[in-house]
Scaffold this motif. Structure first.
Motif, PDB file in Angstrom:
ATOM      1  N   ALA A  58      -1.796  28.308 -53.140  1.00 60.49           N
ATOM      2  CA  ALA A  58      -0.852  28.201 -52.025  1.00 60.49           C
ATOM      3  C   ALA A  58      -0.250  29.555 -51.665  1.00 60.49           C
ATOM      4  O   ALA A  58       0.019  29.818 -50.485  1.00 60.49           O
ATOM      5  N   ARG A  59      -0.058  30.414 -52.657  1.00 62.76           N
ATOM      6  CA  ARG A  59       0.495  31.743 -52.385  1.00 62.76           C
ATOM      7  C   ARG A  59      -0.558  32.712 -51.864  1.00 62.76           C
ATOM      8  O   ARG A  59      -0.237  33.826 -51.452  1.00 62.76           O
ATOM      9  N   GLY A  60      -1.833  32.319 -51.922  1.00 62.77           N
ATOM     10  CA  GLY A  60      -2.898  33.177 -51.434  1.00 62.77           C
ATOM     11  C   GLY A  60      -3.409  34.166 -52.464  1.00 62.77           C
ATOM     12  O   GLY A  60      -4.112  35.112 -52.115  1.00 62.77           O
ATOM     13  N   GLU A  61      -3.076  33.969 -53.728  1.00 59.98           N
ATOM     14  CA  GLU A  61      -3.536  34.875 -54.778  1.00 59.98           C
ATOM     15  C   GLU A  61      -5.026  34.711 -55.069  1.00 59.98           C
ATOM     16  O   GLU A  61      -5.679  35.649 -55.515  1.00 59.98           O
ATOM     17  N   ILE A  62      -5.547  33.513 -54.831  1.00 61.70           N
ATOM     18  CA  ILE A  62      -6.974  33.257 -55.047  1.00 61.70           C
ATOM     19  C   ILE A  62      -7.531  32.591 -53.798  1.00 61.70           C
ATOM     20  O   ILE A  62      -6.812  31.920 -53.053  1.00 61.70           O
ATOM     21  N   ASP A  63      -8.833  32.785 -53.565  1.00 57.93           N
ATOM     22  CA  ASP A  63      -9.446  32.174 -52.394  1.00 57.93           C
ATOM     23  C   ASP A  63      -9.939  30.756 -52.721  1.00 57.93           C
ATOM     24  O   ASP A  63      -9.858  30.295 -53.852  1.00 57.93           O
ATOM     25  N   LYS A  64     -10.455  30.073 -51.673  1.00 58.23           N
ATOM     26  CA  LYS A  64     -10.859  28.678 -51.818  1.00 58.23           C
ATOM     27  C   LYS A  64     -11.993  28.521 -52.824  1.00 58.23           C
ATOM     28  O   LYS A  64     -11.999  27.582 -53.626  1.00 58.23           O
TER      29      LYS A  64
END
Length: 76
Positions: A58-64
């Protein structure tokens, strides 16, 4: 009219009462243990790990792609 009292049963009546008390107390202890095991357990570490993984995504630290890969690994 004759009423049943503790003294009238002799040793057999006393033995029956002892067995009944032991079974009753054993049942109470068993119910207590089952309830503690059912409702007293802390959340599993897997759910904590999934929660952290969801927060990182959710924070964008890892991609899908990385998110799905790690989630599949934790699901096994």
């Amino acid at each position: 009219m004759h009423y049943w009292t503790y003294g009238d049963g002799g040793w057999l009546g006393g033995l029956f009462m002892l067995i009944a008390i032991v079974l009753f107390l054993g049942g109470l202890i068993a119910v207590g243990i089952v309830l503690l095991r059912r409702f007293g357990q802390p959340p599993s570490r897997r759910s904590d790990a999934l929660k952290i993984l969801d927060e990182r995504f959710a924070r964008g630290e890892i991609d899908k792609e990385e998110y799905e890969q790690r989630r599949a690994t934790l699901g096994d």
